[in-house]
Every structure is written in C-alpha cells, then in structure tokens.
Write a protein that holds these residues in place. Sequence first.
Motif: not given
Length: 199
Positions: A78-82
Amino acid sequence: MSTRAYRGRSPEQRVAERRGRLLAAGLDLWSELGWSGVSVRGVCARSGLTDRYFYESFDDRDALLLAVFDQVRDELTGRLLAVPFTGEPRAVMRTMFTVLVTALADDPRYARIAFTEPAGCPALEIRRHDALLAVAESVAEGVRSAAPEENPRDLHGTALFCVGGVGGLISAWLAGRRPEAPEELAERCTDLCARVFGV
C-alpha cells in the motif's frame, strides 16, 4: 452470538477488535520467536484473550500467521502503490525504494516477516511468491507509464528480475551484511534498476 450492542459497540465490532488484538499479538510473537515459535496459547496470553476467542476468528495457528503476513504485505505494498508514477522514472524509483527501506527500518517486525523468516510453510511461500509477482507487475506498469518510449521488450520479466534483486539486497542489508544507511541502500537499488530498465 448476541446481537445486542455492548458499551456502544456492535457484536461485529467486538469480533473485529478481538481479531485485531490477536493479529497484533501474532505479529509481535512471530517477529520475536520466528514462525515455529508461535503457539495458540502464546498468542492468547499476549493478547489477553481466551482460546475461545482465538477460534472465533482463526481455524488454527497457521491461519493466524498467514493473516499476519497478509497484513504486513498489504501495508508495505500500500505504501509503494501510494507513490505517484509520474515524473522522471529514476526519481519515481528512488522514491519507491526510499519508502520501502524506510518502512522496514522503522518496523523491523515487518522486515523479518516479509523478507528474512524461513518459515518452511508452503502456503506462506506461495503468498510471498504471489506478492513478488504483484509488486513486479506494479513496477512494470509504473515504468510503462513514466517512460513509454524506453520500455524493454520484456517489461514484466525485467521488473521481476529487478524486484528479486532488490529483495536480495534488502535481505543482505537486514542481516547486517551490507552496512548502509537506508537512504544509501535506496540509492543503490535505484542505480541498479535504472541500469536494467535503461532509464
């Protein structure tokens, strides 16, 4: 099960709260003791709940630990895709690697569960493999969006190669075999992947 609210919380909310406590206990114990060191009794003791409430949410210990892995995976991805896939490709890569390495440095529990714990559980290895493929697909899409004119022929294969290599670097860093600051490791990962992608 009672359908009445208790202290302003519905039965569903109470089940969710207990499940969250069990997951938190599982995360702590897995990171402290390793996969094989976690037991239902230990999770119940750490969470302050009885085994009745454990089996309310999970069939067995492995089901709990797989749910813990899913939680860690979803938090990290989720952090990466943000990270917005816009702008200069190298800058996007650097931001992604900085986000990932910082998250692992900030919470070593995530690092052990996502990268370094050899659980010997086939279901966990399948989940790790699927997570690797999903991250590679996201990276491929990001590169395709940021630099459509510079894409390698086998974009997904190139992304998978890079993600696997980054995982190896991070594992060595977590084991203390690469004594680099987080930002130095992120820059190293960026250099290598930028070369492979030709951006």
